[in-house]
Design an enzyme around this catalytic site. Structure first.
Site, short mmCIF file in Angstrom:
data_model
loop_
_atom_site.label_atom_id
_atom_site.label_comp_id
_atom_site.label_asym_id
_atom_site.label_seq_id
_atom_site.Cartn_x
_atom_site.Cartn_y
_atom_site.Cartn_z
N ASP A 38 0.87 -1.21 -0.01
CA ASP A 38 0.15 -0.23 0.04
C ASP A 38 0.64 1.35 -0.04
O ASP A 38 2.17 1.20 0.90
CB ASP A 38 -0.85 0.14 1.09
N CYS A 63 -8.46 4.88 1.07
CA CYS A 63 -9.22 4.81 2.50
C CYS A 63 -8.36 5.61 3.33
O CYS A 63 -7.37 5.69 3.36
CB CYS A 63 -9.45 3.32 2.79
N TYR A 95 -7.60 -13.90 4.48
CA TYR A 95 -6.28 -13.13 5.03
C TYR A 95 -6.58 -12.59 6.54
O TYR A 95 -5.59 -12.36 7.13
CB TYR A 95 -6.02 -12.17 4.04
N ASN A 106 -18.32 12.12 3.01
CA ASN A 106 -17.69 13.30 2.13
C ASN A 106 -17.76 14.55 3.26
O ASN A 106 -18.29 14.46 3.99
CB ASN A 106 -18.68 13.73 0.96
N HIS A 152 -17.50 9.43 -0.54
CA HIS A 152 -16.51 8.83 -1.26
C HIS A 152 -15.18 8.77 -0.62
O HIS A 152 -14.45 8.14 -1.51
CB HIS A 152 -16.40 9.72 -2.66
N GLU A 190 -3.99 0.49 -2.03
CA GLU A 190 -3.42 -0.70 -2.27
C GLU A 190 -2.84 -0.23 -3.92
O GLU A 190 -3.21 0.23 -4.76
CB GLU A 190 -4.37 -1.77 -2.86
#
Length: 227
Positions: A38, A63, A95, A106, A152, A190
């Site tokens: 990441d 994120c 995982y 937002n 978002h 990622e």
């Protein structure tokens, strides 16, 4: 003369110095976990160009991770605790034992919320919010007045004891912020491979870091130095 091999402490020190300066760093978690790298930012340092970089160079989900105590005070749940739908039942993650996802937000001053400018506004504001929340000066009603949901920017909630409980990018990033004495809010995204569509290999991620003069570290090195 060949360059001396970088020690675990050297790698972690370089990442800490970069993070304190507001620069992104690359963290590979573990080969036996997600096996992903990441790109990680201190949330307060993120500007529109940084969102563009995550879109274009990383390609994963943008994120913001917040620690468990901050999330509790702000009444930000784990989504799998509140969703009442068959799709939310029985999480079979290969995982990990659970997802870190909370809901999406937002900033109320944003327009659609998805542009680089709008997402940077939402992300960067979450850093002082997290700091004020931990200091006892900000709560759920304040959060609701400043942010709207759904939005978002995806929020992640860290495990209560961070790396002692879970070793995901959420916890690795938050532990890095704690060690760097930065507000407890970090951005993780990622890195994906444009050709295969899979996670970018550790070698390719390390090469990207070298080309762009960014610090790269393995999660096990962070564990050794931060736990």
């Amino acid at each position: 003369m060949s360059r001396p091999a970088e020690t675990d402490l050297d790698a972690v020190s370089r990442v800490l110095d970069a993070f304190r300066a507001g620069d992104p760093v690359l963290i590979h978690d573990f080969d036996d976990r997600e096996g992903e790298t990441d790109i990680v930012y201190p949330a307060g340092a993120v500007r529109p160009a940084d969102v563009a970089r995550m879109r274009n160079d990383a390609g994963g989900l943008v994120c913001v991770a917040l620690p468990n105590d901050v999330a509790q005070t702000l009444s930000l749940p784990f989504m799998d605790d509140v969703l009442d739908h068959p799709a939310a039942a029985a999480h079979d993650l290969a995982y990990d034992s659970r997802s870190s996802f909370s809901f999406t937000v937002n900033h109320r001053d944003s327009f659609t919320g998805i542009t680089d400018r709008d997402r940077a506004m939402t992300i960067s504001r979450l850093a002082p919010v997290a700091e004020a929340t931990r200091a006892g000066d900000y709560g759920a009603n304040d959060f609701g007045g400043e942010f709207r949901a759904p939005g978002h920017v995806h929020l992640l909630r860290g495990a209560p004891n961070l790396l002692e409980d879970r070793q995901g990018h959420t916890e690795l990033g938050l532990a890095l912020a704690d060690e760097a004495a930065l507000p407890p809010a970090v951005v993780v995204c990622e890195m994906l491979d444009d050709e295969s569509g899979a996670a970018l290999s550790k070698t390719a991620a390390s090469d990207y870091a070298a080309r762009h003069d960014l610090a790269f570290v393995d999660g096990d090195r962070l564990l050794d130095e931060l736990v």
